[in-house]
Scaffold this active site. Structure first.
Site, PDB file in Angstrom:
ATOM      1  N   CYS A  86       0.884  -1.255  -0.051  1.00  0.00           N
ATOM      2  CA  CYS A  86      -0.029   0.107   0.061  1.00  0.00           C
ATOM      3  C   CYS A  86       0.853   1.200   0.022  1.00  0.00           C
ATOM      4  O   CYS A  86       0.198   2.406  -0.067  1.00  0.00           O
ATOM      5  CB  CYS A  86      -0.891   0.131   1.269  1.00  0.00           C
ATOM      6  SG  CYS A  86      -0.104   0.151   2.880  1.00  0.00           S
ATOM      7  N   CYS A 143      -2.681  -1.933   5.464  1.00  0.00           N
ATOM      8  CA  CYS A 143      -3.335  -2.981   4.565  1.00  0.00           C
ATOM      9  C   CYS A 143      -3.335  -4.503   4.921  1.00  0.00           C
ATOM     10  O   CYS A 143      -3.778  -5.255   4.389  1.00  0.00           O
ATOM     11  CB  CYS A 143      -2.761  -3.146   3.035  1.00  0.00           C
ATOM     12  SG  CYS A 143      -1.123  -3.444   3.009  1.00  0.00           S
ATOM     13  N   CYS A 163      12.910  -7.987  11.695  1.00  0.00           N
ATOM     14  CA  CYS A 163      13.483  -8.916  10.535  1.00  0.00           C
ATOM     15  C   CYS A 163      12.384  -8.818   9.593  1.00  0.00           C
ATOM     16  O   CYS A 163      11.319  -9.727   9.691  1.00  0.00           O
ATOM     17  CB  CYS A 163      13.654 -10.054  10.885  1.00  0.00           C
ATOM     18  SG  CYS A 163      14.506 -11.402   9.813  1.00  0.00           S
TER      19      CYS A 163
END
Length: 176
Positions: A86, A143, A163
Site C-alpha cells: 500500500c 493494509c 526482521c
C-alpha cells in the site's frame, strides 16, 4: 453462528477451506483475526494484479522469502522503506541494521505504521522461523500485509529487532 477466524498460516494448512473462500471476492483480508478493519482493502484479484508471485506469497500468504533473494537485504541507500502492498512509509534507513543474515533488519518502525500479532503457525517450507512454536509477526497497519517478524539475535543483544522480508518493501531514496 460465530465463525472462528484463522491466521494466515493456519488457513493455508487447512487447504480444504481454500476453494470455498476463493469464490468470495471480499476475502482479501479486510479484517484481521481480532476484527480490526484495515483502511486499505483489495480483492484477491486486485492483490494478484498488484503483486508478483513472490510478493503475494510474502505479503498475503504470510510466507518468508529465501535469504538474500531480495536486493534490499544489503542495500545501503539513504531513504525510506515502504509497504509494497500500500506504499505506507514504514522504516527509515537510519534505523536499518547491517547483518549478514539475508533479510532486512531495523531497530524499529515509524510510529503507528506496523501492528504485531502472535504467529502460532507450523511454518512453511523454507521458513527460517519454522522451528519456533510461536513468533511475533509484523504487519502493515494500513493494509494488513505480512512484513516479517520481531526477533532477538545475539548480534544485537540490547533489544528485539524487526526482521523484514525485502519483497514486502519498496525503497524510496532520499532527495539530494
Amino acid at each position: 453462528m460465530t465463525q472462528k477466524k484463522l491466521g494466515r498460516r493456519s488457513f493455508l494448512a487447512t487447504g480444504a477451506a481454500l476453494p470455498a473462500l476463493a469464490l468470495r471476492p471480499d476475502t482479501a483480508a479486510a479484517k484481521d483475526e481480532g476484527g480490526y478493519t484495515y483502511p486499505i482493502t483489495r480483492t484477491e484479484a486486485e492483490w494478484r494484479d498488484r503483486l508478483s508471485p513472490i510478493e503475494h506469497y510474502v505479503l498475503r500468504e504470510g510466507g518468508t522469502e529465501a535469504p538474500r533473494s531480495s536486493t534490499l537485504w544489503n542495500s545501503k541507500g539513504v531513504g525510506t522503506y515502504c509497504c509494497r502492498g500500500c506504499d505506507l512509509t514504514l522504516y527509515d534507513s537510519l534505523q536499518k541494521i547491517e547483518l549478514d543474515k539475508g533479510w532486512v533488519f531495523f531497530r524499529h518502525s515509524h510510529k503507528d505504521t506496523v501492528m504485531t500479532d502472535l504467529d502460532l503457525g507450523q511454518g512453511m517450507a523454507g521458513d527460517p522461523f519454522a522451528e519456533m512454536r510461536a513468533a511475533m509477526e509484523v504487519h502493515c497497519r494500513r493494509c494488513g500485509s505480512h512484513l516479517g517478524h520481531i526477533v532477538s539475535l545475539p548480534e544485537v543483544p540490547d533489544r528485539p529487532i524487526h526482521c523484514i522480508n525485502g519483497y514486502a518493501l519498496t525503497f524510496e531514496a532520499a532527495e539530494a
